[in-house]
Write a protein that holds these residues in place. Structure first.
Motif, PDB file in Angstrom:
ATOM      1  N   VAL A 167      18.566  81.386  77.104  1.00 11.97           N
ATOM      2  CA  VAL A 167      19.352  81.422  75.870  1.00 11.97           C
ATOM      3  C   VAL A 167      20.678  82.133  76.075  1.00 11.97           C
ATOM      4  O   VAL A 167      21.753  81.621  75.718  1.00 11.97           O
TER       5      VAL A 167
ATOM      6  N   GLY B 201      17.890  85.166  70.330  1.00 14.67           N
ATOM      7  CA  GLY B 201      16.901  85.190  71.395  1.00 14.67           C
ATOM      8  C   GLY B 201      15.830  86.233  71.167  1.00 14.67           C
ATOM      9  O   GLY B 201      15.925  87.067  70.254  1.00 14.67           O
TER      10      GLY B 201
ATOM     11  N   ALA C  59      24.074  83.488  69.888  1.00 18.72           N
ATOM     12  CA  ALA C  59      22.716  83.205  70.338  1.00 18.72           C
ATOM     13  C   ALA C  59      21.714  83.967  69.493  1.00 18.72           C
ATOM     14  O   ALA C  59      22.003  85.055  68.982  1.00 18.72           O
TER      15      ALA C  59
ATOM     16  N   SER D  94      19.407  78.854  71.186  1.00 19.73           N
ATOM     17  CA  SER D  94      18.126  79.479  70.899  1.00 19.73           C
ATOM     18  C   SER D  94      17.002  78.665  71.512  1.00 19.73           C
ATOM     19  O   SER D  94      17.209  77.530  71.951  1.00 19.73           O
TER      20      SER D  94
ATOM     21  N   GLU E 178      19.198  73.927  72.318  1.00 21.16           N
ATOM     22  CA  GLU E 178      17.824  74.359  72.530  1.00 21.16           C
ATOM     23  C   GLU E 178      17.543  74.497  74.025  1.00 21.16           C
ATOM     24  O   GLU E 178      17.725  73.544  74.785  1.00 21.16           O
TER      25      GLU E 178
END
Length: 309
Positions: free
Chosen positions: A130, A144, A142, A97, A124
């Motif tokens: 992402v 996003g 994920a 993310s 990160e």
């Protein structure tokens, strides 16, 4: 067909030269050239046109490149899954993310879940990367803000506000929401044009038939918050506030500006059921953090405080 040869081929495509790829894959240039020719022999067609100016992909090479990339991605995901199972970490999930999402949503969710929570690690990355990190197998799922790739399963897990970060001494600090028309007349601290929140804000301003000139443009959301706290203007961000700033929703014609959060996963993942359950719980948590239809989400104002038009 060896995965090693596919990695060499993709590396040459990415770097444009055998010399550049050789440094990346740690293979001597003459050996790498031989390995590429060996792959061409195995495939039965030429991947590159070789000219004095360098290599260019043939039509067959261009068609084969996404196939090679997909095979390498699947191999990486298989390796990652096997390592997780072998290490006994199969019950602990890694999520990819953006840093802001991790700080404002994922990390508080981990605290809420306690010692037995499903998320054990995060990767990160910038918002645009992402899903790529997830597709490479570096994360189990994920979260996003961009439209997810069609090859994976996805669902909307909630919405987060695009805030105006306001100094507590500013007249707008007590507003339940701030209209775009009112906001563009303020000195605005905004992210650079490469950032998604800036694109979202600019699009909303343009649709409203308005315009503005930024007081400050920055690549750092932390700096944008600090400048607002220093009284240099109002920052436009999706981050939660610090330094005593008030976070107030921005009102457009069709409602408050909000960012859609997507959960993305692979149905073939060995922990699919656990991932889906985690996303269900994360969705409930996001709804608590950012209740849609309520202007009191993070502005810390009295219910009778008026909107700022």
């Amino acid at each position: 067909m060896e995965l090693r040869l596919l990695r060499y081929f993709v590396a040459v495509c990415e770097h444009g030269t055998v010399h550049g790829a050789a440094d990346t894959v740690h293979v001597a240039q003459p050996s790498l050239s031989r390995q590429i020719r060996r792959l061409e022999q195995d495939l039965g067609f030429a991947l590159f046109d070789r000219a004095p100016r360098g290599l260019t992909l043939t039509a067959a090479g261009r068609a084969f490149l996404p196939v090679a990339q997909d095979l390498l991605t699947r191999a990486a995901r298989a390796t990652s899954t096997a390592r997780a199972i072998a290490s006994g970490a199969g019950d602990s999930l890694t999520v990819a993310s953006a840093a802001t999402t991790v700080t404002d949503i994922i990390a508080p969710f981990v605290v809420r879940q306690g010692a037995d929570g499903p998320i054990g690690n995060t990767v990160e990355v910038f918002p645009e990367n992402v899903y790529g990190v997830f597709a490479r197998g570096d994360a189990d799922f994920a979260v996003g803000t961009r439209i997810p790739p069609a090859e994976f399963r996805s669902r909307v897990i909630g919405h987060a506000y695009l805030w105006a970060q306001v100094h507590p001494a500013h007249p707008l600090a007590g507003a339940r929401s701030i209209s775009l028309a009112r906001l563009v007349n303020e000195p605005l601290i905004v992210m650079s044009r490469s950032h998604g929140v800036r694109h979202m804000f600019d699009t909303a301003v343009a649709r409203a038939g308005l315009s503005y000139t930024p007081a400050v443009e920055t690549d750092s959301s932390a700096l944008a918050i600090a400048l607002a706290a220093a009284g240099r203007g109002l920052s436009v961000l999706s981050d939660d506030s610090r330094y005593g700033l008030r976070t107030v929703p921005i009102r457009a014609a069709d409602g408050d500006l909000a960012i859609t959060l997507y959960g993305v996963w692979d149905d073939k993942h060995f922990a699919r059921d656990r991932i889906v359950q985690c996303l269900d719980e994360l969705g409930d948590f996001v709804a608590e953090l950012y209740p849609q239809g309520s202007h009191s989400a993070r502005s810390s104002v009295r219910p009778d405080t008026p909107d700022a038009s």
